[in-house]
Design a protein around this motif. Structure first.
Motif, PDB file in Angstrom:
ATOM      1  N   ASN A 121      10.284   4.629  -7.643  1.00 57.25           N
ATOM      2  CA  ASN A 121      11.346   5.239  -6.526  1.00 57.25           C
ATOM      3  C   ASN A 121      10.651   5.163  -5.233  1.00 57.25           C
ATOM      4  O   ASN A 121      10.802   6.179  -4.354  1.00 57.25           O
ATOM      5  CB  ASN A 121      11.598   6.679  -6.915  1.00 57.25           C
ATOM      6  N   LYS A 122      10.176   3.976  -4.865  1.00 63.91           N
ATOM      7  CA  LYS A 122       9.635   3.473  -3.452  1.00 63.91           C
ATOM      8  C   LYS A 122      10.383   2.421  -2.995  1.00 63.91           C
ATOM      9  O   LYS A 122      10.953   1.508  -3.860  1.00 63.91           O
ATOM     10  CB  LYS A 122       8.283   3.441  -3.507  1.00 63.91           C
ATOM     11  N   PRO A 123      10.449   2.134  -1.738  1.00 63.00           N
ATOM     12  CA  PRO A 123      11.056   0.935  -1.175  1.00 63.00           C
ATOM     13  C   PRO A 123       9.923  -0.002  -1.509  1.00 63.00           C
ATOM     14  O   PRO A 123       8.715  -0.158  -1.301  1.00 63.00           O
ATOM     15  CB  PRO A 123      11.352   1.172   0.382  1.00 63.00           C
ATOM     16  N   PHE A 169      14.160  -5.706   0.246  1.00 58.00           N
ATOM     17  CA  PHE A 169      13.528  -4.364  -0.244  1.00 58.00           C
ATOM     18  C   PHE A 169      14.743  -4.017  -1.408  1.00 58.00           C
ATOM     19  O   PHE A 169      15.894  -4.127  -0.854  1.00 58.00           O
ATOM     20  CB  PHE A 169      13.251  -3.237   0.669  1.00 58.00           C
ATOM     21  N   ILE A 170      13.915  -3.404  -2.203  1.00 57.19           N
ATOM     22  CA  ILE A 170      15.085  -2.712  -3.231  1.00 57.19           C
ATOM     23  C   ILE A 170      14.501  -1.253  -3.432  1.00 57.19           C
ATOM     24  O   ILE A 170      13.292  -1.139  -3.108  1.00 57.19           O
ATOM     25  CB  ILE A 170      15.056  -3.198  -4.450  1.00 57.19           C
ATOM     26  N   LYS A 171      15.021  -0.193  -4.302  1.00 59.41           N
ATOM     27  CA  LYS A 171      14.435   0.848  -4.632  1.00 59.41           C
ATOM     28  C   LYS A 171      13.814   0.525  -5.924  1.00 59.41           C
ATOM     29  O   LYS A 171      14.381   0.084  -7.004  1.00 59.41           O
ATOM     30  CB  LYS A 171      15.603   2.027  -4.836  1.00 59.41           C
ATOM     31  N   LEU A 172      12.451   0.374  -5.988  1.00 60.65           N
ATOM     32  CA  LEU A 172      11.775   0.087  -7.329  1.00 60.65           C
ATOM     33  C   LEU A 172      11.899   0.971  -8.306  1.00 60.65           C
ATOM     34  O   LEU A 172      11.689   2.323  -8.125  1.00 60.65           O
ATOM     35  CB  LEU A 172      10.269  -0.196  -6.679  1.00 60.65           C
ATOM     36  N   PRO A 173      12.212   0.557  -9.431  1.00 61.13           N
ATOM     37  CA  PRO A 173      12.321   1.421 -10.478  1.00 61.13           C
ATOM     38  C   PRO A 173      11.015   2.235 -10.967  1.00 61.13           C
ATOM     39  O   PRO A 173      10.033   1.606 -10.899  1.00 61.13           O
ATOM     40  CB  PRO A 173      12.813   0.611 -11.676  1.00 61.13           C
ATOM     41  N   ALA A 195       4.920  -2.305  -2.924  1.00 61.11           N
ATOM     42  CA  ALA A 195       5.780  -1.187  -2.410  1.00 61.11           C
ATOM     43  C   ALA A 195       5.017  -0.661  -1.074  1.00 61.11           C
ATOM     44  O   ALA A 195       3.865  -0.686  -0.931  1.00 61.11           O
ATOM     45  CB  ALA A 195       5.558   0.180  -3.565  1.00 61.11           C
ATOM     46  N   TRP A 252       0.526  -0.636   2.324  1.00 55.15           N
ATOM     47  CA  TRP A 252       1.371  -1.356   0.997  1.00 55.15           C
ATOM     48  C   TRP A 252       0.320  -1.280  -0.119  1.00 55.15           C
ATOM     49  O   TRP A 252      -0.873  -1.497   0.181  1.00 55.15           O
ATOM     50  CB  TRP A 252       1.681  -2.614   1.390  1.00 55.15           C
ATOM     51  N   GLU A 266       4.099   2.247   0.778  1.00 58.47           N
ATOM     52  CA  GLU A 266       3.669   3.511   0.352  1.00 58.47           C
ATOM     53  C   GLU A 266       3.863   4.398   1.563  1.00 58.47           C
ATOM     54  O   GLU A 266       4.329   5.582   1.362  1.00 58.47           O
ATOM     55  CB  GLU A 266       1.926   3.398   0.127  1.00 58.47           C
ATOM     56  N   GLU A 311      11.720  -6.502   4.758  1.00 63.35           N
ATOM     57  CA  GLU A 311      12.729  -5.388   4.654  1.00 63.35           C
ATOM     58  C   GLU A 311      14.092  -6.102   4.020  1.00 63.35           C
ATOM     59  O   GLU A 311      14.625  -4.937   3.344  1.00 63.35           O
ATOM     60  CB  GLU A 311      12.849  -4.646   5.895  1.00 63.35           C
TER      61      GLU A 311
END
Length: 134
Positions: A127-129, A120-124, A18, A29, A20, A117
């Motif tokens: 809630n961060k990329p 990247f997804i929105k991490l479950p 992620a 990161w 950060e 990049e």
């Protein structure tokens, strides 16, 4: 014998890198374990290492070991910070944990240049990329 071992497949567990924080000078990161299960996992052991080729030479990082007593259902745990300089290497995380008295293990490998990049997804849960292997 291997055939006598139970078939304990790891499901609903992810390792994520992620983003950060980001400033004009640098990016911070972190690597996380994400438990998407409906149960708590316990006695989590993770080894991490990087390896591969950089500038035509074989490179290996130190092997780090992490112990996490438990990770709540739909929860996460910080594994370690990660340096962008290692993104050109294979970054391997070998996970073992207990669930209902049974041991599970799985190897997660972020391939060179996969932490970019465009992936990247929105991490479950976090809630961060970032980038995640499930």
């Amino acid at each position: 014998m291997k055939k006598d071992l139970p078939d304990n497949n790891v499901k609903d567990i992810a390792i994520a890198v992620a983003l950060e924080r980001e400033s004009s000078e640098s990016k911070i990161w972190y690597v996380y374990l994400i438990n998407l299960k409906k149960e708590i996992i316990e006695n989590v052991l993770i080894t991490s290492k990087g390896y591969g080729e950089k500038n035509g030479e074989q490179v290996k990082t130190s092997v780090l070991r992490h112990m996490i007593p438990k990770v709540e259902s739909q929860g996460y745990a910080l594994i370690e910070p990660i340096d962008e300089a290692t993104f050109g290497l294979n970054n391997e995380y070998w996970l073992s944990y207990y669930l209902d008295g049974n041991i599970y293990d799985k190897k997660f490998i972020f391939l060179p240049e996969s932490i970019i990049e465009s992936n990247f997804i929105k991490l479950p849960v976090l809630n961060k990329p970032g980038v995640m292997i499930l």
